[in-house]
Design a protein around this motif. Structure first.
Motif, short mmCIF file in Angstrom:
data_model
loop_
_atom_site.label_atom_id
_atom_site.label_comp_id
_atom_site.label_asym_id
_atom_site.label_seq_id
_atom_site.Cartn_x
_atom_site.Cartn_y
_atom_site.Cartn_z
N TYR A 199 1.06 -1.14 0.05
CA TYR A 199 0.25 0.05 -0.22
C TYR A 199 0.61 1.17 -0.07
CZ TYR A 199 -4.05 -3.58 0.98
OH TYR A 199 -4.89 -4.17 1.51
N GLU A 200 0.49 2.30 -0.53
CA GLU A 200 1.03 3.47 -0.47
C GLU A 200 0.07 5.16 -0.53
OE1 GLU A 200 2.16 3.91 -4.39
OE2 GLU A 200 3.50 2.77 -5.24
N ILE A 201 0.59 5.84 0.16
CA ILE A 201 0.30 6.87 1.18
C ILE A 201 -0.46 7.69 -0.59
CG2 ILE A 201 0.29 8.83 2.38
CD1 ILE A 201 2.46 7.62 3.44
N GLY A 202 -2.01 8.39 0.51
CA GLY A 202 -2.57 9.25 -1.01
C GLY A 202 -3.51 7.62 -1.86
N GLU A 203 -2.77 6.34 -1.98
CA GLU A 203 -3.12 5.19 -2.44
C GLU A 203 -5.45 4.83 -1.90
OE1 GLU A 203 -3.38 0.83 -3.71
OE2 GLU A 203 -2.07 1.25 -2.46
N ARG A 204 -6.50 5.09 -2.97
CA ARG A 204 -7.27 4.81 -3.01
C ARG A 204 -7.63 3.72 -3.50
NH1 ARG A 204 -10.17 10.38 -4.47
NH2 ARG A 204 -9.59 12.03 -2.47
N ILE A 205 -9.16 2.98 -3.19
CA ILE A 205 -8.86 2.07 -3.14
C ILE A 205 -11.24 2.16 -2.71
CG2 ILE A 205 -9.28 -0.81 -1.57
CD1 ILE A 205 -6.57 -0.03 -0.55
N VAL A 286 -25.23 1.30 0.76
CA VAL A 286 -24.15 1.41 1.09
C VAL A 286 -23.13 1.20 0.41
CG1 VAL A 286 -22.89 2.12 3.13
CG2 VAL A 286 -25.68 2.25 3.64
N LYS A 287 -22.26 1.50 -0.51
CA LYS A 287 -20.69 1.15 -0.53
C LYS A 287 -19.70 2.00 0.17
CE LYS A 287 -19.87 0.54 -4.85
NZ LYS A 287 -19.98 0.14 -6.31
N ALA A 288 -18.88 1.55 -0.06
CA ALA A 288 -17.56 2.16 0.63
C ALA A 288 -16.26 2.24 0.14
CB ALA A 288 -16.81 1.32 2.13
N TRP A 289 -15.70 3.26 0.17
CA TRP A 289 -13.99 2.93 -0.19
C TRP A 289 -13.13 3.46 1.55
CZ3 TRP A 289 -11.94 8.37 -0.48
CH2 TRP A 289 -13.12 9.60 -0.26
N SER A 290 -11.53 3.45 0.15
CA SER A 290 -10.88 3.92 1.42
C SER A 290 -9.82 4.43 1.45
CB SER A 290 -10.45 2.94 2.54
OG SER A 290 -10.88 2.01 3.27
N GLU A 291 -9.11 5.47 2.29
CA GLU A 291 -7.95 6.66 1.42
C GLU A 291 -6.70 6.14 2.46
OE1 GLU A 291 -6.19 10.25 0.44
OE2 GLU A 291 -8.29 10.63 0.75
N VAL A 292 -5.42 5.23 1.98
CA VAL A 292 -4.40 5.65 2.71
C VAL A 292 -3.39 6.05 2.98
CG1 VAL A 292 -1.91 4.30 3.44
CG2 VAL A 292 -3.63 2.95 1.62
N LEU A 293 -3.31 6.88 4.37
CA LEU A 293 -3.27 8.03 5.30
C LEU A 293 -1.87 8.27 5.54
CD1 LEU A 293 -6.73 9.62 6.71
CD2 LEU A 293 -5.88 9.98 4.19
N ASP A 294 -1.46 7.33 5.95
CA ASP A 294 -0.20 7.46 6.71
C ASP A 294 -0.15 5.18 6.95
OD1 ASP A 294 2.11 7.86 7.61
OD2 ASP A 294 1.51 8.34 9.46
N GLN A 297 6.00 1.88 11.97
CA GLN A 297 5.92 0.49 11.96
C GLN A 297 5.81 0.50 13.06
OE1 GLN A 297 7.46 -2.00 9.76
NE2 GLN A 297 6.95 -0.50 8.38
N THR A 298 5.71 -0.75 14.02
CA THR A 298 5.48 -0.78 15.60
C THR A 298 7.08 -1.98 15.88
OG1 THR A 298 4.79 -3.05 15.68
CG2 THR A 298 3.24 -1.13 14.90
N VAL A 299 6.68 -1.81 17.33
CA VAL A 299 7.78 -2.69 17.71
C VAL A 299 7.76 -4.67 18.10
CG1 VAL A 299 8.93 -0.98 19.30
CG2 VAL A 299 6.66 -2.21 19.74
N ALA A 300 6.09 -4.54 17.61
CA ALA A 300 5.22 -5.98 17.87
C ALA A 300 6.38 -6.56 16.66
CB ALA A 300 4.45 -6.09 17.94
N PRO A 301 6.36 -7.97 17.07
CA PRO A 301 7.30 -8.77 15.49
C PRO A 301 6.04 -8.87 14.21
CG PRO A 301 6.36 -10.31 17.29
CD PRO A 301 7.08 -9.22 17.24
N GLY A 302 6.72 -8.41 13.38
CA GLY A 302 6.19 -7.97 11.56
C GLY A 302 4.15 -7.64 12.04
N VAL A 303 4.36 -6.51 12.23
CA VAL A 303 3.28 -6.12 12.64
C VAL A 303 3.66 -4.50 12.54
CG1 VAL A 303 1.20 -5.08 13.94
CG2 VAL A 303 2.37 -7.92 14.36
N GLY A 304 2.86 -4.06 11.63
CA GLY A 304 2.61 -2.80 11.29
C GLY A 304 1.23 -1.94 11.25
N ALA A 305 1.24 -0.49 10.80
CA ALA A 305 0.07 0.31 11.57
C ALA A 305 -0.12 0.79 10.06
CB ALA A 305 -0.04 1.13 12.72
N ILE A 306 -1.36 1.24 9.30
CA ILE A 306 -1.94 1.58 8.49
C ILE A 306 -2.68 2.89 8.63
CG2 ILE A 306 -3.65 0.14 7.55
CD1 ILE A 306 -3.11 0.59 4.62
N ARG A 307 -2.86 3.96 8.14
CA ARG A 307 -4.28 4.70 8.62
C ARG A 307 -5.12 5.14 7.94
NH1 ARG A 307 -2.92 11.84 10.19
NH2 ARG A 307 -5.16 12.07 10.02
#
Length: 345
Positions: A199-205, A286-294, A297-307
């Motif tokens: 995923y890239e910041i600014g991407e819309r789904i 109702v339908k939905a779409w998302s935008e990647v804002l940010d 990384q986190t300290v947990a193994p293999g775990v990242g965060a996506i806004r």
């Protein structure tokens, strides 16, 4: 004879610093999970399978994060929004501890802001709500603000106090569930192969699918969370004679629809902002779409965060449309939700 019934709180009943302990404690079970998955097309694997959750370092599958949110929220309605004109927004929401079947949740709210509107008939109340389990552990906290009617339009206006709220949670303030480990994440079972790096910041789904909202289903959902707001059940509570769809129903529907494209946005851990932009009624699709804002990384193994910005809109509206040139939400936009989710890297 003294009245024993509760007509709800009005704007002049609130004061800064006031703490309200909400009834009634609620013990959750697998029944809530089954009902939630019947009401919404919810398929996130970590909430659906004990085996999948154990592979991710948890003892068992927790209940869906929004089950916890709706339960904590529902407790507050008789004291905060029974006489509300509108639920206006959310901020600084953090999911602090997973909720499991057998947990009992209670809620309390502190009044952190007040502002009477210029019409003198209503005012805005800000509250910070906390949900705790039976051990006294805080599982969830958030700020919300509602527009509430005055009982007496001649009652003096309180001093205006508006809380200073963060525009978004810092990723460092997100709480990762104890033991969570996505280093062995099973993409074959999760439903999609996409990980944080895809995923890239600014991407819309565009989440593609749509669901037509039914009167009976939304009232069943609202009763399940013990939300007693009149506008959701009583057709005489609004001048147009229509039952307003509970905003949380739209949040859960949009989140479930977002599985198609964001199946591995596994757990919601932060609620940055939210607005119920326009009312929703039975018969709306109702339908939905998302935008990647940010991305973080986190300290947990293999775990990242996506806004993510999650937008729900009526079918027929132009996909990825949000606001007009005047800066106001377009009339077919129902929900604008900004949240953090955990995703395997």
């Amino acid at each position: 004879m003294a009245a024993k019934t509760n007509a709800g709180w009005f704007f002049e009943d609130y004061s800064i610093g006031q703490v309200i302990h909400h009834g009634v404690p609620r013990t959750l079970s697998g029944g809530e999970r089954a009902m939630y998955h019947a009401l919404y097309p919810a398929r996130h694997a970590i909430y659906s399978s004990d085996a999948f959750a154990r592979n991710c370092g948890l003892a068992e599958a927790p209940l869906d994060d929004l089950i916890a949110f709706h339960t904590v929220f529902g407790k507050t309605v008789p004291d905060i929004s029974l006489n509300a004109v509108a639920n206006l927004g959310y901020a600084e929401g953090r999911f602090l501890k997973p909720v499991h079947a057998g947990d009992t949740l209670v809620s309390r709210s502190e009044v952190v802001g007040l502002k009477q509107n210029s019409n003198g008939k209503t005012g805005v109340v800000w509250v910070r709500t906390t949900g705790e389990n039976q051990l006294g552990d805080v599982v969830l906290e958030y700020v919300r603000w509602v527009m509430v009617r005055k009982r007496d339009v001649d009652a003096p206006a309180p001093k205006t106090v508006m809380p200073d709220l963060a525009a978004a949670l810092n990723p460092d303030h997100l709480v990762i569930p104890e033991g969570l480990d996505f280093s062995g994440y099973n993409y074959g079972q999760s439903g999609e192969p996409h990980r944080l790096g895809d995923y890239e910041i600014g991407e819309r789904i565009d989440h593609v699918d749509g669901v037509t909202i039914e009167e009976a289903e939304h009232m069943l959902a609202t009763r399940m969370w013990q939300n007693t707001a009149k506008v959701h059940f009583d057709a005489t509570a609004r001048e147009d004679g229509r039952r307003l769809i509970y905003g949380g129903h739209i949040i859960s529907m949009a989140r479930a629809l977002s599985f198609n494209g964001l199946a591995n946005a596994a757990m919601i851990v932060g609620l940055n902002a939210g607005a119920h932009a326009n009312p929703c009624f039975s018969g709306d699709t109702v339908k939905a779409w998302s935008e990647v804002l940010d991305i973080a990384q986190t300290v947990a193994p293999g775990v990242g965060a996506i806004r993510l910005r999650l937008v729900a809109q009526r079918v027929g509206a132009e996909t990825f449309s949000l606001k007009g040139e005047d800066g106001k939400y377009l009339p077919d936009v129902l929900l604008d939700l900004d949240y953090w989710a955990l995703m395997p890297v």
